[in-house]
Scaffold this motif. Structure first.
Motif, PDB file in Angstrom:
ATOM      1  N   SER A  17       0.756  -1.279  -0.069  1.00 20.57           N
ATOM      2  CA  SER A  17      -0.119   0.028  -0.128  1.00 20.57           C
ATOM      3  C   SER A  17       0.703   1.231  -0.076  1.00 20.57           C
ATOM      4  N   LYS A  19       0.509   3.611   2.034  1.00 24.87           N
ATOM      5  CA  LYS A  19       0.825   3.949   3.571  1.00 24.87           C
ATOM      6  C   LYS A  19       2.095   2.963   3.805  1.00 24.87           C
ATOM      7  N   GLU A  20       2.385   1.765   3.379  1.00 24.43           N
ATOM      8  CA  GLU A  20       3.550   1.060   3.774  1.00 24.43           C
ATOM      9  C   GLU A  20       4.624   1.728   2.862  1.00 24.43           C
ATOM     10  N   ARG A  22       5.070   4.835   2.370  1.00 24.27           N
ATOM     11  CA  ARG A  22       5.471   5.775   3.207  1.00 24.27           C
ATOM     12  C   ARG A  22       6.327   5.648   4.295  1.00 24.27           C
ATOM     13  N   SER A  23       6.138   4.540   4.916  1.00 29.13           N
ATOM     14  CA  SER A  23       7.022   3.873   6.192  1.00 29.13           C
ATOM     15  C   SER A  23       8.311   3.607   5.668  1.00 29.13           C
ATOM     16  N   ARG A  26       9.900   7.581   3.964  1.00 34.49           N
ATOM     17  CA  ARG A  26      10.048   8.653   4.790  1.00 34.49           C
ATOM     18  C   ARG A  26      11.275   8.513   5.798  1.00 34.49           C
ATOM     19  N   HIS A  49       3.097   1.425  -5.756  1.00 36.31           N
ATOM     20  CA  HIS A  49       3.386   1.090  -4.377  1.00 36.31           C
ATOM     21  C   HIS A  49       4.973   0.503  -4.405  1.00 36.31           C
TER      22      HIS A  49
END
Length: 98
Positions: A17, A19-20, A22-23, A26, A49
């Motif tokens: 995803s 969100k994953e 970005r983790s 970042r 992704h």
């Protein structure tokens, strides 16, 4: 004055995803900024992704220092186990360039 830039094309590991993604991205950007006082950001592939493009820039009055910082940044990203470094594009610009 010299400006050096790096552009990293990365393949991310088991990311399902945004969100994953970005983790993963970042912390890399934050570490580059913190350790080397460079400007860094995700600059491409934001809607994919498993791919990311990170760009960074550094300004210096000395080409030796500039090259050293760019080399260290490249080694840091290449050593991250959660990403595969597909390519790196490096540019050095001088204020004397046309």
């Amino acid at each position: 004055m010299y400006v050096g830039t790096l552009s990293f094309d990365l393949l991310l590991g088991d990311v399902r995803s945004l969100k994953e993604k970005r983790s993963v991205v970042r912390p890399i950007v934050a570490e580059l900024q913190r350790k080397f006082a460079v400007s860094a950001a995700e600059v491409g592939g934001q809607d994919l992704h498993r791919r990311a493009q990170i760009g960074l820039a550094v300004v210096s009055g000395d080409t030796g220092h500039l090259t050293d910082v760019l080399d260290r940044c490249e080694r840091l990203v290449a050593a991250r186990p959660e990403v595969e470094l597909l390519s790196v594009r490096r540019r050095v610009h001088s204020d004397e360039d046309d």
